[in-house]
Design a protein around this motif. Structure first.
Motif, PDB file in Angstrom:
ATOM      1  N   LYS A 129      -0.289   0.517  -9.509  1.00  0.00           N
ATOM      2  CA  LYS A 129      -1.322   0.277 -10.519  1.00  0.00           C
ATOM      3  C   LYS A 129      -1.457   1.463 -11.458  1.00  0.00           C
ATOM      4  N   LYS A 130      -1.479   2.653 -10.877  1.00  0.00           N
ATOM      5  CA  LYS A 130      -1.704   3.859 -11.684  1.00  0.00           C
ATOM      6  C   LYS A 130      -0.786   4.967 -11.170  1.00  0.00           C
ATOM      7  N   ALA A 131       0.167   5.341 -11.991  1.00  0.00           N
ATOM      8  CA  ALA A 131       1.093   6.422 -11.630  1.00  0.00           C
ATOM      9  C   ALA A 131       0.760   7.653 -12.454  1.00  0.00           C
ATOM     10  N   LYS A 132       0.864   8.800 -11.834  1.00  0.00           N
ATOM     11  CA  LYS A 132       0.746  10.050 -12.577  1.00  0.00           C
ATOM     12  C   LYS A 132       2.028  10.227 -13.399  1.00  0.00           C
ATOM     13  N   PRO A 133       1.982  11.010 -14.450  1.00  0.00           N
ATOM     14  CA  PRO A 133       3.196  11.206 -15.270  1.00  0.00           C
ATOM     15  C   PRO A 133       4.360  11.818 -14.487  1.00  0.00           C
ATOM     16  N   ASN A 134       4.059  12.502 -13.375  1.00  0.00           N
ATOM     17  CA  ASN A 134       5.109  13.157 -12.592  1.00  0.00           C
ATOM     18  C   ASN A 134       5.450  12.392 -11.302  1.00  0.00           C
ATOM     19  N   THR A 135       5.097  11.108 -11.218  1.00  0.00           N
ATOM     20  CA  THR A 135       5.388  10.326 -10.016  1.00  0.00           C
ATOM     21  C   THR A 135       6.869   9.955  -9.980  1.00  0.00           C
ATOM     22  N   VAL A 136       7.473  10.213  -8.831  1.00  0.00           N
ATOM     23  CA  VAL A 136       8.900   9.976  -8.618  1.00  0.00           C
ATOM     24  C   VAL A 136       9.058   9.300  -7.263  1.00  0.00           C
ATOM     25  N   ALA A 137       9.986   8.338  -7.190  1.00  0.00           N
ATOM     26  CA  ALA A 137      10.237   7.629  -5.939  1.00  0.00           C
ATOM     27  C   ALA A 137      11.655   7.884  -5.455  1.00  0.00           C
ATOM     28  N   SER A 138      11.865   7.566  -4.218  1.00  0.00           N
ATOM     29  CA  SER A 138      13.168   7.691  -3.577  1.00  0.00           C
ATOM     30  C   SER A 138      14.166   6.709  -4.184  1.00  0.00           C
ATOM     31  N   THR A 139      15.433   7.087  -4.150  1.00  0.00           N
ATOM     32  CA  THR A 139      16.497   6.168  -4.582  1.00  0.00           C
ATOM     33  C   THR A 139      16.678   5.026  -3.587  1.00  0.00           C
ATOM     34  N   PHE A 166       0.831  -1.204   0.000  1.00  0.00           N
ATOM     35  CA  PHE A 166       0.000   0.000   0.000  1.00  0.00           C
ATOM     36  C   PHE A 166       0.868   1.259   0.000  1.00  0.00           C
ATOM     37  N   ILE A 167       0.404   2.247  -0.749  1.00  0.00           N
ATOM     38  CA  ILE A 167       1.012   3.575  -0.681  1.00  0.00           C
ATOM     39  C   ILE A 167       0.166   4.362   0.310  1.00  0.00           C
ATOM     40  N   LEU A 168       0.762   4.704   1.434  1.00  0.00           N
ATOM     41  CA  LEU A 168       0.043   5.387   2.497  1.00  0.00           C
ATOM     42  C   LEU A 168      -0.063   6.885   2.250  1.00  0.00           C
ATOM     43  N   GLU A 169       0.939   7.420   1.548  1.00  0.00           N
ATOM     44  CA  GLU A 169       0.970   8.864   1.315  1.00  0.00           C
ATOM     45  C   GLU A 169       1.833   9.185   0.097  1.00  0.00           C
ATOM     46  N   LYS A 170       1.371  10.130  -0.701  1.00  0.00           N
ATOM     47  CA  LYS A 170       2.161  10.700  -1.790  1.00  0.00           C
ATOM     48  C   LYS A 170       2.235  12.194  -1.514  1.00  0.00           C
ATOM     49  N   LYS A 171       3.403  12.750  -1.707  1.00  0.00           N
ATOM     50  CA  LYS A 171       3.591  14.176  -1.426  1.00  0.00           C
ATOM     51  C   LYS A 171       3.753  14.939  -2.728  1.00  0.00           C
ATOM     52  N   GLU A 172       2.987  16.004  -2.895  1.00  0.00           N
ATOM     53  CA  GLU A 172       3.166  16.916  -4.032  1.00  0.00           C
ATOM     54  C   GLU A 172       4.222  17.926  -3.594  1.00  0.00           C
ATOM     55  N   ILE A 173       5.353  17.928  -4.311  1.00  0.00           N
ATOM     56  CA  ILE A 173       6.491  18.762  -3.925  1.00  0.00           C
ATOM     57  C   ILE A 173       7.026  19.485  -5.160  1.00  0.00           C
ATOM     58  N   PRO A 174       7.320  20.778  -5.031  1.00  0.00           N
ATOM     59  CA  PRO A 174       7.999  21.456  -6.139  1.00  0.00           C
ATOM     60  C   PRO A 174       9.342  20.766  -6.398  1.00  0.00           C
ATOM     61  N   LEU A 175       9.648  20.526  -7.636  1.00  0.00           N
ATOM     62  CA  LEU A 175      10.864  19.802  -8.000  1.00  0.00           C
ATOM     63  C   LEU A 175      12.116  20.464  -7.436  1.00  0.00           C
ATOM     64  N   ASP A 176      12.150  21.796  -7.453  1.00  0.00           N
ATOM     65  CA  ASP A 176      13.361  22.488  -6.985  1.00  0.00           C
ATOM     66  C   ASP A 176      13.564  22.403  -5.473  1.00  0.00           C
ATOM     67  N   SER A 177      12.555  21.930  -4.707  1.00  0.00           N
ATOM     68  CA  SER A 177      12.748  21.755  -3.266  1.00  0.00           C
ATOM     69  C   SER A 177      12.563  20.285  -2.846  1.00  0.00           C
ATOM     70  N   ALA A 178      12.582  19.383  -3.801  1.00  0.00           N
ATOM     71  CA  ALA A 178      12.424  17.948  -3.515  1.00  0.00           C
ATOM     72  C   ALA A 178      13.694  17.400  -2.858  1.00  0.00           C
ATOM     73  N   PRO A 179      13.545  16.356  -2.064  1.00  0.00           N
ATOM     74  CA  PRO A 179      14.737  15.732  -1.467  1.00  0.00           C
ATOM     75  C   PRO A 179      15.698  15.244  -2.565  1.00  0.00           C
ATOM     76  N   THR A 180      16.971  15.204  -2.254  1.00  0.00           N
ATOM     77  CA  THR A 180      17.962  14.755  -3.238  1.00  0.00           C
ATOM     78  C   THR A 180      17.746  13.290  -3.628  1.00  0.00           C
ATOM     79  N   ARG A 181      17.045  12.519  -2.787  1.00  0.00           N
ATOM     80  CA  ARG A 181      16.758  11.110  -3.092  1.00  0.00           C
ATOM     81  C   ARG A 181      15.591  10.966  -4.066  1.00  0.00           C
ATOM     82  N   ALA A 182      14.908  12.033  -4.407  1.00  0.00           N
ATOM     83  CA  ALA A 182      13.761  11.980  -5.336  1.00  0.00           C
ATOM     84  C   ALA A 182      14.302  11.912  -6.760  1.00  0.00           C
ATOM     85  N   LYS A 183      14.595  10.710  -7.239  1.00  0.00           N
ATOM     86  CA  LYS A 183      15.251  10.575  -8.536  1.00  0.00           C
ATOM     87  C   LYS A 183      14.646   9.526  -9.462  1.00  0.00           C
ATOM     88  N   ARG A 184      13.902   8.541  -8.948  1.00  0.00           N
ATOM     89  CA  ARG A 184      13.453   7.412  -9.761  1.00  0.00           C
ATOM     90  C   ARG A 184      12.050   7.648 -10.313  1.00  0.00           C
TER      91      ARG A 184
END
Length: 182
Positions: free
Chosen positions: A100-110, A59-77
């Motif tokens: 199952k369904k990812a938005k076009p801008n979905t990014v995961a931690s390294t 389960f995905i418990l939470e997804k965070k909408e974050i501006p790319l320029d302030s995203a964690p450095t691990r936000a790469k995949r």
């Protein structure tokens, strides 16, 4: 035709007994690991970020909408529909999910190995890679590394062996297990 266990012939393989007509293949042969990264041409200014703590046992418990320029450095995949996210940190905590369904801008931690099925049913591969057998194996590998916390590198997933039934059996197995999950 469905066969009962007592009607099926088995063979011994490096991962244990499998039906005679099944093969055993490296996950790197049937899937790509960490295929897509953020790069300078990434078109989105805001990402939907998934970190390890926001995923738990399918389960995905939470997804965070974050501006790319302030995203964690691990936000790469970059994450796509049908990707399998397996945490490479403390695998015993079972931080994994089938997307199952990812938005076009979905990014995961390294901190995840992103497994993208190529020559295998993605649900079938998900169910295999999240078995107790595989989780225990990844935990043993992680605990043997001499880092500050138990972890393994994504190439460990790439080199894992997986049972490889004929495609119609992969689909049937995945369908039955998906019904239970749903």
């Amino acid at each position: 035709m469905i066969k009962f266990k007592w009607e099926t012939e088995f063979k011994q393989t490096e991962i244990g007994e499998v039906p005679m007509e099944w093969e055993v293949k490296r996950i790197g042969y049937v899937a790509k690991i960490n295929e897509e990264y953020l790069n300078k041409n990434y078109p989105y200014k805001v990402i939907e970020y998934i970190d390890i703590n926001s995923v738990e046992e399918g389960f995905i418990l939470e997804k965070k909408e974050i501006p790319l320029d302030s995203a964690p450095t691990r936000a790469k995949r970059v994450v796509r529909d049908g990707d399998i996210l397996l945490s490479t940190v403390r695998p015993n905590l079972r931080h994994y999910v089938f997307v199952k369904k990812a938005k076009p801008n979905t990014v995961a931690s390294t901190g995840f190995a992103i497994v993208r099925a190529k020559n295998v049913n993605s649900h079938f591969l998900y169910y295999y890679t999240t078995t107790v057998f595989v989780t225990d194996y990844l935990t043993q590998i992680a605990e043997s590394h001499t880092s500050a916390y138990p972890s393994f590198t994504p190439d460990v997933v790439e080199n894992l062996k997986t049972p490889y039934p004929p495609p119609f059996e992969q689909s049937r197995i995945a369908a039955v297990l998906s019904w239970f999950d749903d």
